[in-house]
Design a protein around this motif. Structure first.
Motif, short mmCIF file in Angstrom:
data_model
loop_
_atom_site.label_atom_id
_atom_site.label_comp_id
_atom_site.label_asym_id
_atom_site.label_seq_id
_atom_site.Cartn_x
_atom_site.Cartn_y
_atom_site.Cartn_z
N THR A 1 -75.44 -25.65 20.11
CA THR A 1 -74.00 -25.59 20.31
C THR A 1 -73.47 -26.91 20.87
O THR A 1 -74.02 -27.45 21.84
CB THR A 1 -73.62 -24.44 21.27
OG1 THR A 1 -74.01 -23.21 20.65
CG2 THR A 1 -72.13 -24.42 21.54
N ILE A 2 -72.41 -27.43 20.25
CA ILE A 2 -71.79 -28.68 20.70
C ILE A 2 -70.63 -28.39 21.65
O ILE A 2 -70.50 -29.02 22.70
CB ILE A 2 -71.26 -29.48 19.49
CG1 ILE A 2 -72.41 -29.83 18.55
CG2 ILE A 2 -70.53 -30.74 19.94
CD1 ILE A 2 -71.94 -30.42 17.22
N GLU A 3 -69.79 -27.41 21.28
CA GLU A 3 -68.59 -27.11 22.04
C GLU A 3 -68.87 -25.92 22.98
O GLU A 3 -68.74 -24.77 22.59
CB GLU A 3 -67.43 -26.77 21.10
CG GLU A 3 -67.13 -27.90 20.12
CD GLU A 3 -66.79 -27.39 18.72
OE1 GLU A 3 -65.77 -27.81 18.20
OE2 GLU A 3 -67.57 -26.58 18.19
N GLU B 1 -66.73 -35.67 26.79
CA GLU B 1 -66.31 -36.26 28.06
C GLU B 1 -65.33 -35.40 28.84
O GLU B 1 -65.28 -35.47 30.07
CB GLU B 1 -65.68 -37.64 27.80
CG GLU B 1 -66.64 -38.68 27.28
CD GLU B 1 -67.68 -39.07 28.31
OE1 GLU B 1 -67.39 -38.96 29.51
OE2 GLU B 1 -68.78 -39.49 27.91
N LEU B 2 -64.54 -34.60 28.15
CA LEU B 2 -63.42 -33.94 28.81
C LEU B 2 -63.40 -32.42 28.67
O LEU B 2 -63.08 -31.72 29.63
CB LEU B 2 -62.11 -34.51 28.26
CG LEU B 2 -60.80 -34.01 28.88
CD1 LEU B 2 -60.73 -34.41 30.35
CD2 LEU B 2 -59.60 -34.56 28.13
N LEU B 3 -63.75 -31.89 27.50
CA LEU B 3 -63.45 -30.49 27.20
C LEU B 3 -64.62 -29.54 27.38
O LEU B 3 -64.42 -28.38 27.75
CB LEU B 3 -62.91 -30.38 25.77
CG LEU B 3 -61.65 -31.20 25.47
CD1 LEU B 3 -61.22 -30.98 24.02
CD2 LEU B 3 -60.53 -30.86 26.44
N THR B 4 -65.82 -29.94 27.05
CA THR B 4 -66.95 -29.02 27.12
C THR B 4 -67.30 -28.70 28.57
O THR B 4 -67.12 -29.53 29.47
CB THR B 4 -68.17 -29.60 26.38
OG1 THR B 4 -69.11 -28.57 26.14
CG2 THR B 4 -68.84 -30.70 27.19
N SER C 1 -68.09 -29.93 38.06
CA SER C 1 -66.84 -29.18 38.15
C SER C 1 -66.12 -29.20 36.82
O SER C 1 -66.05 -30.24 36.15
CB SER C 1 -65.95 -29.77 39.24
OG SER C 1 -66.54 -29.60 40.51
N ASN C 2 -65.59 -28.06 36.42
CA ASN C 2 -64.85 -27.94 35.16
C ASN C 2 -63.60 -27.12 35.40
O ASN C 2 -63.65 -26.07 36.05
CB ASN C 2 -65.71 -27.22 34.10
CG ASN C 2 -67.03 -27.92 33.82
OD1 ASN C 2 -67.11 -28.76 32.95
ND2 ASN C 2 -68.06 -27.55 34.56
N PHE C 3 -62.45 -27.60 34.90
CA PHE C 3 -61.21 -26.84 34.99
C PHE C 3 -61.11 -25.90 33.80
O PHE C 3 -61.37 -26.28 32.66
CB PHE C 3 -60.00 -27.77 35.05
CG PHE C 3 -59.81 -28.41 36.40
CD1 PHE C 3 -59.24 -27.68 37.44
CD2 PHE C 3 -60.24 -29.70 36.65
CE1 PHE C 3 -59.07 -28.25 38.69
CE2 PHE C 3 -60.08 -30.28 37.89
CZ PHE C 3 -59.49 -29.56 38.92
N PRO D 1 -60.48 -22.41 22.38
CA PRO D 1 -59.41 -23.41 22.21
C PRO D 1 -59.92 -24.80 21.86
O PRO D 1 -59.13 -25.65 21.41
CB PRO D 1 -58.71 -23.42 23.57
CG PRO D 1 -59.79 -23.01 24.53
CD PRO D 1 -60.62 -22.01 23.79
N ILE D 2 -61.21 -25.05 22.03
CA ILE D 2 -61.78 -26.34 21.63
C ILE D 2 -62.03 -26.37 20.13
O ILE D 2 -62.05 -27.43 19.51
CB ILE D 2 -63.10 -26.62 22.38
CG1 ILE D 2 -62.86 -26.66 23.90
CG2 ILE D 2 -63.72 -27.95 21.94
CD1 ILE D 2 -64.14 -26.87 24.70
#
Length: 449
Positions: A65-67, A128-131, A137-139, A316-317
């Motif tokens: 899995t990438i995302e 860098e941002l979404l996964t 920490s992840n929002f 959503p990704i």
């Protein structure tokens, strides 16, 4: 969010992240866009997010899995257990009509091909941002649910959250933890018990389930291979968590008068299924009896899920329609303007049009690789269940290939009368190419029951 692509300069600040994105058309680089995220500090300092980094949090995915866009947690209180579902939300970093949004809107969805995965967002932005990354920490957009004993919802809440993913598991890892349920790692087993109650509640409310094993062909290291997928405990757990999130977000949207693209399905009459039939035959009868699901800003039931309302919001990704819901929910929480009903209708229509192209591309690619795999193994005798004639005049028929657990369309040469559910033995004769995909011609050698 700021953009500057006139001189390819990067806007820098102590609380801004930047990413270089290459947009391509027909594999040709046409522009370089510098994209900056929202000030991360703004989320850190504002009152609109809930810090959940103290919760033990799991991601469970296939090994390739990438995302990684969803995670789950359990919160234990003195008198209750609460299920948390977390979804990485691009809407916290990307706004409607930003360059990244336009890329995602045009792509509509991630495309899963036998030889590669073409992501909806640029791969560097995902990484860098979404996964959801391990031990960082992840929002996210999260929902918290307390269930009644029967699996119905006692209470639910929706938050923007900050989580820390402690456990990055494969489905095989998770199945082992669920089965063994070690005392020092019992959270996942508890989540499985709670979400199984939820699954049983949906079944009691009329939900329907497609059962069985699915064979998927992929090209790995220039070699075709087949993998078999079935609903193991961890896959059922994640599926149920995602459905719970979709239901909670739809309820939240109704309660707060937020227009979102609800996924609806009208009720239909389900035939009495003979459970002595092979699962492929039961699934085929079930699918034929169901009404098509549809997208609407007016909430309605989703019949086969056994839910009073539902929205797709857990990917959503990799699915643009989910991102639209995230825009609406996070904007509501952050007290920002919502997408109007008129504009939402336009965005839904655009998504539907682009999604048709995505689905056709994936369908054609799947057919190509399944055909190639069958031809490589053409010496084998193929055992099938006959499903239906697509064109009797052209000898085109849909069957379920028992050997490999997938459906396929063959051109069948036979002098026998074949009916739904007949077990047939096929031998590949040869193949031919048309404009869309390979045709495989087979000879029916034997009919059985």
């Amino acid at each position: 969010m700021s953009f500057n692509d006139s001189n390819n300069s990067i806007i820098t600040s102590s609380n801004l992240k930047h990413f270089d994105i290459y947009q391509t058309v027909d594999n040709k680089q046409i522009t370089k866009t510098c994209v900056t995220s929202y000030k991360i500090g703004l989320l850190e300092e504002c009152q609109f997010y809930r810090d959940l980094t103290h919760l033990k949090t799991y991601t469970i995915d296939d090994i390739d899995t990438i995302e990684v866009d969803d995670a789950i947690s359990i919160e234990r209180n003195e008198d209750s257990l609460k299920v948390w579902v977390h979804i990485s939300s691009p809407s916290l970093f990307i706004e409607l009509n930003d360059p990244l949004d336009q890329i995602a809107r045009r792509n509509a969805a991630t495309i899963y091909l036998g030889e590669e995965t073409v992501t909806m967002f640029p791969s560097n932005i995902i990484d860098e941002l979404l996964t959801i990354k391990a031990n960082k920490s992840n929002f996210c957009l999260s929902c918290c649910v307390e269930l009644n004993i029967d699996g119905s919802i006692a209470s639910s809440e929706v938050y923007i959250s900050k989580i820390c993913n402690n456990y990055k598991l494969t489905y095989e890892d998770a199945d082992e933890l669920i089965e063994l349920a070690p005392k020092e790692e019992e959270d996942l087993s508890l989540l499985h018990i709670l979400l199984d109650k939820r699954r049983r509640w949906r079944l009691n409310n009329g939900s329907l389930s497609i059962e069985g094993i699915e064979g998927r062909v992929k090209l790995l290291n220039n070699k075709l291979s087949i993998s078999f997928y079935e609903k193991t405990p961890s896959r059922v757990l994640i599926e149920e968590a995602m459905l719970l999130m979709g239901h909670v977000i739809s309820l939240y949207s109704i309660d707060h008068n937020i227009n979102i693209p609800f996924r609806c399905q009208d009720s239909s009459t389900i035939p009495t299924l003979d459970y002595n039939l092979h699962y492929s035959l039961r699934n085929n009868l079930l699918r034929k009896s169901l009404c098509r699901s549809y997208i609407s800003q007016i909430p309605s039931i989703h019949f086969s899920l056994g839910l009073s309302c539902y929205v797709q919001c857990t990917s959503p990704i990799r699915r643009y329609i989910d991102l639209l819901t995230h825009y609406q929910i996070t904007n509501k929480i952050l007290k920002k303007d919502l997408i109007s009903r008129e504009l939402m209708d336009q965005l839904i229509c655009s998504f539907k049009s682009n999604q048709i192209q995505v689905n056709e591309k994936m369908k054609d690619n799947k057919t190509k690789w399944l055909a190639n795999y069958l031809l490589i193994n053409k010496a084998e005798i193929i055992q099938c269940y006959f499903l239906r004639w697509l064109s009797y005049k052209r000898s085109s028929a849909l069957v379920f290939v028992i050997n490999y657990s997938f459906e396929f369309v063959f051109c069948i040469h036979t002098n026998s009368n074949i009916n739904f559910g007949d077990k047939i033995t096929l031998k590949i004769l040869n193949s031919g190419e048309d404009e869309e995909h390979s045709k495989i011609f087979v000879q029916a050698l034997m009919l059985g029951t």
